[in-house]
Design an enzyme around this catalytic site. Structure first.
Site, PDB file in Angstrom:
ATOM      1  N   HIS A  54     -12.627  96.618  66.595  1.00  0.00           N
ATOM      2  CA  HIS A  54     -13.746  97.537  66.413  1.00  0.00           C
ATOM      3  C   HIS A  54     -14.860  97.141  67.377  1.00  0.00           C
ATOM      4  CE1 HIS A  54     -12.734  98.833  62.006  1.00  0.00           C
ATOM      5  NE2 HIS A  54     -11.677  98.886  62.799  1.00  0.00           N
ATOM      6  N   CYS A  56     -18.024  98.756  58.905  1.00  0.00           N
ATOM      7  CA  CYS A  56     -17.076  98.705  57.795  1.00  0.00           C
ATOM      8  C   CYS A  56     -17.110  97.316  57.160  1.00  0.00           C
ATOM      9  CB  CYS A  56     -15.669  99.025  58.295  1.00  0.00           C
ATOM     10  SG  CYS A  56     -14.938  97.722  59.331  1.00  0.00           S
ATOM     11  N   GLU A  84     -17.962  96.449  66.972  1.00  0.00           N
ATOM     12  CA  GLU A  84     -18.764  95.308  66.531  1.00  0.00           C
ATOM     13  C   GLU A  84     -18.038  93.988  66.779  1.00  0.00           C
ATOM     14  OE1 GLU A  84     -19.260  98.472  63.194  1.00  0.00           O
ATOM     15  OE2 GLU A  84     -17.807  97.973  64.758  1.00  0.00           O
ATOM     16  N   CYS A 122     -16.115  94.417  59.586  1.00  0.00           N
ATOM     17  CA  CYS A 122     -17.170  94.110  60.549  1.00  0.00           C
ATOM     18  C   CYS A 122     -18.361  93.450  59.865  1.00  0.00           C
ATOM     19  CB  CYS A 122     -17.582  95.368  61.298  1.00  0.00           C
ATOM     20  SG  CYS A 122     -16.263  95.968  62.379  1.00  0.00           S
TER      21      CYS A 122
END
Length: 150
Positions: free
Chosen positions: A54, A84, A56, A87
């Protein structure tokens, strides 16, 4: 003049657009310390065959390498979509000071929407947060991406 939250979010939006152009969900992230860019990331789980890639996480990994430290104390993470649970766990463990996100994620957001991990009492690190910075631009980019896929 130091860059503002909106300036950094525009940088994250540019990264999100790059992710979308590559067929990834358009999310971008920028990590900043002392008003200077430390690292950036964009979604790339499809292209890397890595479910953890992701935006992040990519920014946190790059920041750790750049700063030569797994603790990212006194940093601010700008991300176009509310993080999420995966993360948020990484953000908390890295000791990021503040998260600024664009679009909220009412179904999977783990900062303050579906889960409120930034406000839980059982974690040993508190992350300050602000949502809604360039909310419309961030949300529109995501909506357009998914409409084009249907």
């Amino acid at each position: 003049m130091a860059p503002s939250d909106e300036d950094w979010m525009r940088h994250a939006l540019a990264l999100a657009e790059q992710a979308g152009d590559m067929g990834e969900v358009p999310v971008g992230a920028v990590l900043v310390k002392d008003n200077a860019l430390v690292a950036e990331g964009r979604n790339c789980p499809i292209g890397t065959n890595d479910p953890t890639a992701h935006a992040e996480i990519m920014a946190l990994r790059a920041a750790g390498a750049n700063l030569r430290n797994y603790r990212l104390v006194d940093t601010v993470l700008y991300v176009t979509l509310e993080p999420c649970v995966m993360c948020m766990g990484a953000i908390i463990h890295a000791r990021v000071k503040r998260i600024v996100f664009g679009a909220p994620d009412p179904t999977r957001g783990a900062v303050c929407s579906a889960l409120q991990l930034a406000d839980t009492e059982f974690l040993n690190h508190k992350v300050a947060y602000q949502g809604g910075v360039l909310k419309e631009e961030c949300g529109t980019l995501l909506k357009r991406f998914f409409q084009e896929r249907r």
